[in-house]
Design a protein around this motif. Structure first.
Motif, mmCIF file in Angstrom:
data_model
loop_
_atom_site.group_PDB
_atom_site.id
_atom_site.type_symbol
_atom_site.label_atom_id
_atom_site.label_comp_id
_atom_site.label_asym_id
_atom_site.label_seq_id
_atom_site.Cartn_x
_atom_site.Cartn_y
_atom_site.Cartn_z
ATOM 1 N N THR A 190 -40.614 -15.218 4.045
ATOM 2 C CA THR A 190 -39.713 -16.321 4.363
ATOM 3 C C THR A 190 -38.272 -15.861 4.231
ATOM 4 O O THR A 190 -37.893 -15.216 3.259
ATOM 5 C CB THR A 190 -39.967 -17.514 3.432
ATOM 6 N N ALA A 231 -34.596 -27.417 -1.688
ATOM 7 C CA ALA A 231 -35.915 -27.064 -2.197
ATOM 8 C C ALA A 231 -36.911 -28.208 -2.021
ATOM 9 O O ALA A 231 -38.086 -27.976 -1.710
ATOM 10 C CB ALA A 231 -35.815 -26.662 -3.667
ATOM 11 N N ASP A 265 -40.069 -19.813 8.003
ATOM 12 C CA ASP A 265 -41.348 -19.418 7.405
ATOM 13 C C ASP A 265 -42.248 -18.879 8.515
ATOM 14 O O ASP A 265 -42.850 -19.659 9.267
ATOM 15 C CB ASP A 265 -42.002 -20.619 6.722
ATOM 16 N N ASP A 288 -40.443 -28.122 -0.186
ATOM 17 C CA ASP A 288 -41.701 -28.526 -0.808
ATOM 18 C C ASP A 288 -42.482 -29.481 0.087
ATOM 19 O O ASP A 288 -43.701 -29.348 0.259
ATOM 20 C CB ASP A 288 -41.433 -29.216 -2.158
ATOM 21 N N ASN A 326 -37.266 -14.855 0.279
ATOM 22 C CA ASN A 326 -38.140 -15.242 -0.822
ATOM 23 C C ASN A 326 -37.387 -15.793 -2.025
ATOM 24 O O ASN A 326 -37.543 -15.322 -3.146
ATOM 25 C CB ASN A 326 -38.996 -14.031 -1.246
ATOM 26 N N SER A 362 -36.951 -19.204 -4.062
ATOM 27 C CA SER A 362 -37.456 -20.573 -4.233
ATOM 28 C C SER A 362 -36.350 -21.558 -4.584
ATOM 29 O O SER A 362 -36.529 -22.761 -4.403
ATOM 30 C CB SER A 362 -38.543 -20.607 -5.302
ATOM 31 N N ALA A 365 -43.896 -27.608 3.062
ATOM 32 C CA ALA A 365 -44.999 -26.721 2.658
ATOM 33 C C ALA A 365 -46.294 -27.497 2.554
ATOM 34 O O ALA A 365 -47.381 -26.988 2.856
ATOM 35 C CB ALA A 365 -44.667 -26.061 1.321
ATOM 36 N N LYS A 366 -46.193 -28.755 2.117
ATOM 37 C CA LYS A 366 -47.366 -29.603 2.001
ATOM 38 C C LYS A 366 -47.841 -30.131 3.348
ATOM 39 O O LYS A 366 -49.062 -30.243 3.592
ATOM 40 C CB LYS A 366 -47.033 -30.783 1.079
ATOM 41 N N SER A 418 -41.767 -17.188 0.250
ATOM 42 C CA SER A 418 -42.796 -16.149 0.260
ATOM 43 C C SER A 418 -42.105 -14.840 0.597
ATOM 44 O O SER A 418 -40.914 -14.818 0.926
ATOM 45 C CB SER A 418 -43.871 -16.456 1.310
ATOM 46 N N GLY A 441 -37.883 -23.738 -1.946
ATOM 47 C CA GLY A 441 -38.974 -24.488 -2.541
ATOM 48 C C GLY A 441 -40.293 -23.750 -2.375
ATOM 49 O O GLY A 441 -40.349 -22.515 -2.471
ATOM 50 N N ARG A 442 -41.353 -24.496 -2.082
ATOM 51 C CA ARG A 442 -42.687 -23.901 -1.959
ATOM 52 C C ARG A 442 -42.904 -23.187 -0.631
ATOM 53 O O ARG A 442 -43.976 -22.617 -0.409
ATOM 54 C CB ARG A 442 -43.764 -24.977 -2.168
ATOM 55 N N LEU A 443 -41.907 -23.196 0.240
ATOM 56 C CA LEU A 443 -41.989 -22.370 1.453
ATOM 57 C C LEU A 443 -41.651 -20.916 1.156
ATOM 58 O O LEU A 443 -41.856 -20.043 2.002
ATOM 59 C CB LEU A 443 -41.036 -22.907 2.529
#
Length: 459
Positions: free
Chosen positions: A406, A448, A420, A452, A393, A395, A455-456, A403, A399-401
């Motif tokens: 993660t 990162a 992830d 990102d 976890n 970032s 993640a999108k 959590s 990046g946005r993955l």
């Protein structure tokens, strides 16, 4: 990236001075898939790699995806976001073939697995661009990056060491809660009597980043210096996260003690051999063919203090220890590294073969540092979240993955592994950012940025 950690790991004043002498260039490249140095691969139903582009490493076998691009520019057999990943990586390459420095790295390879299937496998840039000095090599002496290029994994080695040690936990030979001295009586540094095996893997031992191993007579003396390294002043074992390569050096020594094998041999017999990872190991110049050494090895440092490094571990302490240590020294392809991520994502099995116990994997991927402070001068905003040998976890590279579930790891020379579980996604992103001079760039922003994008794009 600040120079503190590399300095502590043994780079010394001369190396720092050399690093800071590198020249800079502000040029940026035009993103896209069309550069003739790019290559990409897909995987057919039988698991065979299929090459695309000038650096593709194989022809398409009968019945496999066609080695042509779709109208949108994405290689057949790969996800639509392969183009976006490629564009991101190319933005960090040198602006032109004549550009001296770089803002990111000379080259990179990325592999993305989703639900066990390869959705991206691309290579951009150059594996060898500079000679000792450093100096920019003529075009004819450079080596393009290939999908099967072999990288120095640097601190990602720690994940392999953790798996090897946890295998011994599975077998009842090691107790994570036991003092390290139960296994290594020579572990006698000041304040280390309360350090447990688990603390080595969670970076809560209180051991420093690096050990002083220079100027000693032989490897036995150097390893004795590692094992007798004392705690950081004021450290209390188990209380605080402090990143420590010494801890994983010691963990590797426990593996050697309980298996009766040197760490490189234990890696082959207990992990890479059973998994069929033929492109992974320590000291690659001892097992690669001459053709592979020339065409597949990715260069790191090219400064005059050690000359050009290619197939020789970049980490100074690991180099002084003979290239085989628990904290650094493993070399691998992106495909082989992704397989390690998939192994953990699949609960410790690889192609139906049990490599690590499922309960042990769950324990490995659980945060053992909840509520503890973190001390990391290079990343003051990082948290202590850490499993057994894996980062959780964060970032700053995920990046946005990022959590709570993660996990992964990074390496100083430019590699990273990210997994992830929610998306069933594995990302092996290998760059040669330390070629020719690690002070030229920080690899975290592009790590990162790729996180990102994924993640999108991946639900």
């Amino acid at each position: 990236m600040p120079i503190a950690r590399r300095t502590l790991l043994g780079g010394g004043l001369a190396a720092v001075t050399s690093a800071l002498a590198g020249c800079a260039d502000d040029g940026a490249t035009t993103p896209g898939l069309g550069d003739p140095g790019d290559a990409a691969t897909a995987t057919d139903a039988a698991g065979n790699r299929v090459g695309f582009g000038s650096a593709g490493n194989s022809a398409a076998p009968s019945g496999s995806p066609s080695a042509t691009a779709t109208p949108g520019g994405v290689p057949a057999g790969q996800a639509r976001y392969a183009q976006g990943v490629t564009a991101l990586l190319r933005k960090h390459l040198p602006a032109t073939g004549q550009t001296v420095a770089h803002k990111g790295f000379p080259g990179a390879v990325a592999v993305v697995l989703v639900d066990g299937k390869t959705t991206v496998h691309i290579a951009v840039g150059e594996a060898l661009r500079y000679g000792a000095g450093p100096k920019l090599l003529p075009a004819g002496q450079r080596v393009a990056m290939h999908p099967d290029s072999i990288f120095d994994l640097a601190s990602v080695t720690k994940v392999y060491t953790a798996i090897l040690l946890l295998q011994q936990v599975d077998k009842g030979r090691v107790d994570l809660g036991a003092p390290v001295r139960d296994y290594l009586p020579g572990f006698t540094g000041t304040g280390t009597e309360r350090v447990t095996v688990e603390m080595l893997l969670t970076h809560t031992s209180g051991l420093p980043v690096g050990a002083k191993v220079t100027g000693l007579a032989d490897n036995a003396a150097r390893w004795n210096a590692v094992l007798t390294t004392g705690l950081v002043s004021g450290a209390v074992p188990g209380d605080t996260f402090r990143y420590s390569s010494v801890g994983l050096m010691v963990a590797g020594k426990i593996v050697e003690k309980v298996t009766g094998q040197r760490l490189d041999q234990a890696l082959k017999s207990n992990l890479t051999g059973p998994m069929g990872l033929r492109d992974t190991g320590f000291t690659p110049n001892t097992w690669l063919s001459s053709t592979a050494k020339t065409g597949r090895l990715v260069a790191t440092d090219a400064r005059s203090s050690r000359g050009l490094l290619r197939g020789t571990v970049h980490d100074d302490v690991a180099n002084h220890l003979g290239g085989v240590a628990g904290h650094a020294g493993v070399f691998a392809t992106a495909t082989d590294l992704a397989a390690i991520g998939q192994l953990l994502l699949d609960g410790g099995t690889h192609r139906g073969k049990r490599i690590l116990g499922a309960a042990t994997v769950r324990r490995m991927l659980t945060d053992h540092n909840a509520g503890k402070p973190a001390v990391d001068p290079e990343r003051p905003n990082r948290t202590a979240a850490h499993g057994l040998g894996v980062v959780l976890n964060q970032s700053w590279f995920m990046g946005r993955l990022a959590s709570a579930r993660t996990f992964g790891h990074t390496g100083f020379a430019g590699p990273s592994l990210l997994v992830d579980p929610r998306r069933k996604l594995v990302l092996a992103l290998l760059t040669n950012r330390a070629h020719p001079n690690w002070s030229w760039s920080n690899p975290d922003p592009v790590r990162a940025a790729v996180g990102d994008l994924l993640a999108k794009e991946v639900a």
